[in-house]
Design a protein around this motif. Structure first.
Motif, PDB file in Angstrom:
ATOM      1  N   GLY A 137      -7.655   9.503   3.507  1.00 46.60           N
ATOM      2  CA  GLY A 137      -6.001   8.405   4.370  1.00 46.60           C
ATOM      3  C   GLY A 137      -5.109   9.523   3.554  1.00 46.60           C
ATOM      4  O   GLY A 137      -3.559   9.343   3.555  1.00 46.60           O
ATOM      5  N   SER A 140       6.181  -0.093  -4.288  1.00 43.28           N
ATOM      6  CA  SER A 140       5.767   0.485  -2.626  1.00 43.28           C
ATOM      7  C   SER A 140       6.350   2.380  -2.734  1.00 43.28           C
ATOM      8  O   SER A 140       5.792   2.368  -1.445  1.00 43.28           O
ATOM      9  CB  SER A 140       6.252  -0.401  -1.355  1.00 43.28           C
ATOM     10  OG  SER A 140       7.475  -0.245  -1.765  1.00 43.28           O
ATOM     11  N   ASP A 166      -0.254   9.352  -7.125  1.00 40.21           N
ATOM     12  CA  ASP A 166       0.349   8.561  -5.532  1.00 40.21           C
ATOM     13  C   ASP A 166      -0.632  10.120  -4.476  1.00 40.21           C
ATOM     14  O   ASP A 166      -0.617  10.361  -3.328  1.00 40.21           O
ATOM     15  CB  ASP A 166       1.270   8.037  -4.666  1.00 40.21           C
ATOM     16  CG  ASP A 166       0.903   7.044  -5.547  1.00 40.21           C
ATOM     17  OD1 ASP A 166       0.286   5.699  -6.070  1.00 40.21           O
ATOM     18  OD2 ASP A 166       2.503   5.817  -5.791  1.00 40.21           O
ATOM     19  N   THR A 212      -7.150   2.513  -1.599  1.00 44.86           N
ATOM     20  CA  THR A 212      -6.068   2.412  -1.606  1.00 44.86           C
ATOM     21  C   THR A 212      -4.946   2.894  -2.935  1.00 44.86           C
ATOM     22  O   THR A 212      -5.876   2.332  -3.963  1.00 44.86           O
ATOM     23  CB  THR A 212      -5.100   0.946  -0.805  1.00 44.86           C
ATOM     24  OG1 THR A 212      -6.197  -0.002  -1.548  1.00 44.86           O
ATOM     25  CG2 THR A 212      -5.215   0.697   0.569  1.00 44.86           C
ATOM     26  N   LYS A 213      -4.011   2.470  -2.998  1.00 48.96           N
ATOM     27  CA  LYS A 213      -3.080   3.147  -4.393  1.00 48.96           C
ATOM     28  C   LYS A 213      -2.592   1.782  -4.345  1.00 48.96           C
ATOM     29  O   LYS A 213      -1.456   2.018  -3.745  1.00 48.96           O
ATOM     30  CB  LYS A 213      -2.584   4.573  -4.308  1.00 48.96           C
ATOM     31  CG  LYS A 213      -3.356   5.825  -4.375  1.00 48.96           C
ATOM     32  CD  LYS A 213      -3.741   6.188  -5.753  1.00 48.96           C
ATOM     33  CE  LYS A 213      -4.502   7.089  -6.254  1.00 48.96           C
ATOM     34  NZ  LYS A 213      -4.266   7.389  -7.510  1.00 48.96           N
ATOM     35  N   SER A 214      -2.468   0.939  -4.968  1.00 50.38           N
ATOM     36  CA  SER A 214      -1.460  -0.322  -5.449  1.00 50.38           C
ATOM     37  C   SER A 214      -0.960  -0.572  -6.354  1.00 50.38           C
ATOM     38  O   SER A 214      -2.075  -0.168  -6.996  1.00 50.38           O
ATOM     39  CB  SER A 214      -1.314  -1.133  -4.129  1.00 50.38           C
ATOM     40  OG  SER A 214      -2.348  -1.386  -4.382  1.00 50.38           O
ATOM     41  N   ARG A 240       1.536   4.785   0.298  1.00 54.82           N
ATOM     42  CA  ARG A 240       1.051   6.812   0.587  1.00 54.82           C
ATOM     43  C   ARG A 240       0.593   7.623   0.321  1.00 54.82           C
ATOM     44  O   ARG A 240       1.320   7.604  -0.992  1.00 54.82           O
ATOM     45  CB  ARG A 240       2.616   7.891   1.874  1.00 54.82           C
ATOM     46  CG  ARG A 240       3.164   7.085   2.531  1.00 54.82           C
ATOM     47  CD  ARG A 240       4.275   7.647   3.716  1.00 54.82           C
ATOM     48  NE  ARG A 240       5.377   7.525   2.963  1.00 54.82           N
ATOM     49  CZ  ARG A 240       6.152   7.751   4.010  1.00 54.82           C
ATOM     50  NH1 ARG A 240       6.324   9.107   4.138  1.00 54.82           N
ATOM     51  NH2 ARG A 240       7.073   7.759   3.024  1.00 54.82           N
ATOM     52  N   LYS A 241      -0.427   8.110   0.420  1.00 53.35           N
ATOM     53  CA  LYS A 241      -1.312   8.781  -0.396  1.00 53.35           C
ATOM     54  C   LYS A 241      -0.928  10.023   0.226  1.00 53.35           C
ATOM     55  O   LYS A 241      -0.944  10.836   1.429  1.00 53.35           O
ATOM     56  CB  LYS A 241      -2.705   9.192  -0.544  1.00 53.35           C
ATOM     57  CG  LYS A 241      -2.667   7.392  -1.092  1.00 53.35           C
ATOM     58  CD  LYS A 241      -4.618   7.851  -1.588  1.00 53.35           C
ATOM     59  CE  LYS A 241      -5.049   7.484   0.014  1.00 53.35           C
ATOM     60  NZ  LYS A 241      -6.570   7.203  -0.660  1.00 53.35           N
ATOM     61  N   MET A 263       0.649  -1.278  -0.302  1.00 56.67           N
ATOM     62  CA  MET A 263      -0.025   0.446   0.295  1.00 56.67           C
ATOM     63  C   MET A 263       0.753   0.876  -0.191  1.00 56.67           C
ATOM     64  O   MET A 263       1.734   1.487   0.775  1.00 56.67           O
ATOM     65  CB  MET A 263      -0.573   0.072   0.827  1.00 56.67           C
ATOM     66  CG  MET A 263      -2.050   1.053   1.455  1.00 56.67           C
ATOM     67  SD  MET A 263      -2.805   1.077   2.609  1.00 56.67           S
ATOM     68  CE  MET A 263      -2.065   2.728   3.466  1.00 56.67           C
TER      69      MET A 263
END
Ligand code: PGA
Length: 254
Positions: A36, A203, A227, A252-254, A3-4, A1
């Motif tokens: 988030g 990541s 992101d 989530t951004k992944s 970080r944004k 995952m």
């Protein structure tokens, strides 16, 4: 995952009053966001302690530059350790204004990244092509070289402290933003380069910067490899900056 992150780079702007009022407002209005996003304020170094004091625990603070040395006779410079000592968690490295106006080369960027990594600060390493380079079809190659050389010193256990910001030089402060599609294409290319050099590419957070405003942030942040954002001019107006922070999609951004 990943970080944004939405980071506001004040550049050489602001005052004690701005540090107090803007940060208060940003803290109050982003504190309750449930998307988030990590909000980072990057004021001129002289205001860092004012901003840290106003920021409380919900906003992170960074510096715009650090010297590439640990300490010593470098008049006018501040070190990574000093930034950490004052409560910073982030530092910009290799912003195009530093590259163009202060002769910051990829070697210097790599040395600064090494200093930051060794004291556990997150380095936001800025890369980007000029208009001439884009028009000559060299944008991806130029950015790939900046990524490889700027990150050459990163150790296997230090990648969690690396963020890359793609900022096309022609888009900074000009009102011309890359289209969301072009920005996404470059971000995907950067992720490919990161994988090539052995980094955990999926990541690592990749930010877009260059005339991000309240009305174009949502389209940029909706792209899968974008992101977050590095925001210049619009970070000096609380409503605009908060609205950009709100534009980050949940999930989530992944
Ligand atoms: P801008 O600056 O948002 O004013 O274009 C971005 C930056 O230089 O980081």
């Amino acid at each position: 995952m990943r970080r944004k992150i939405v980071a506001g780079n004040w550049k050489m702007n602001g005052s004690k009053d701005l540090a107090r009022n803007l940060v208060d407002q940003v803290r109050a209005e982003t504190g309750a966001l449930d998307n988030g996003v990590e909000v980072v304020i990057i004021p001129p170094a002289i205001y860092v302690s004012d901003v840290v004091e106003q920021a409380g625990s919900s906003l992170a603070v960074g510096v715009q530059n650090v010297g590439q040395w640990q300490s010593g006779a470098y008049t006018g410079e501040i070190s990574a350790d000093m930034a950490k000592d004052q409560g910073c968690r982030y530092a910009l490295v290799g912003h195009s204004e530093r590259r163009q106006l202060f002769g910051e080369t990829d070697d210097v960027v790599a040395a600064k990244v090494e200093r930051l990594a060794s004291c556990g600060l997150t380095a936001v390493v800025c890369v980007g092509e000029t208009l001439d380079e884009r028009e000559a079809g060299r944008a991806e190659a130029v950015v790939a070289a900046q990524v490889k050389e700027g990150l050459a010193s990163v150790g296997a256990d230090q990648w969690s402290n690396i963020v890359v910001a793609y900022e096309p030089v022609w888009a900074i402060g000009t009102g011309k933003t890359a289209t969301a599609e072009d920005a996404q294409a470059m971000h995907a290319s950067i992720r490919g380069v990161l994988a090539e050099i052995g980094a955990p590419a999926e990541s690592i957070s990749l930010l877009y910067g260059g005339s991000v405003k309240a009305d174009n942030a949502a389209a940029l942040f909706a792209e899968p490899d974008i992101d977050g954002g590095l925001i210049g001019g619009a970070s000096l107006v609380a409503e605009d900056f908060v609205s950009i922070c709100r534009s980050m999609p949940a999930g989530t951004k992944s």
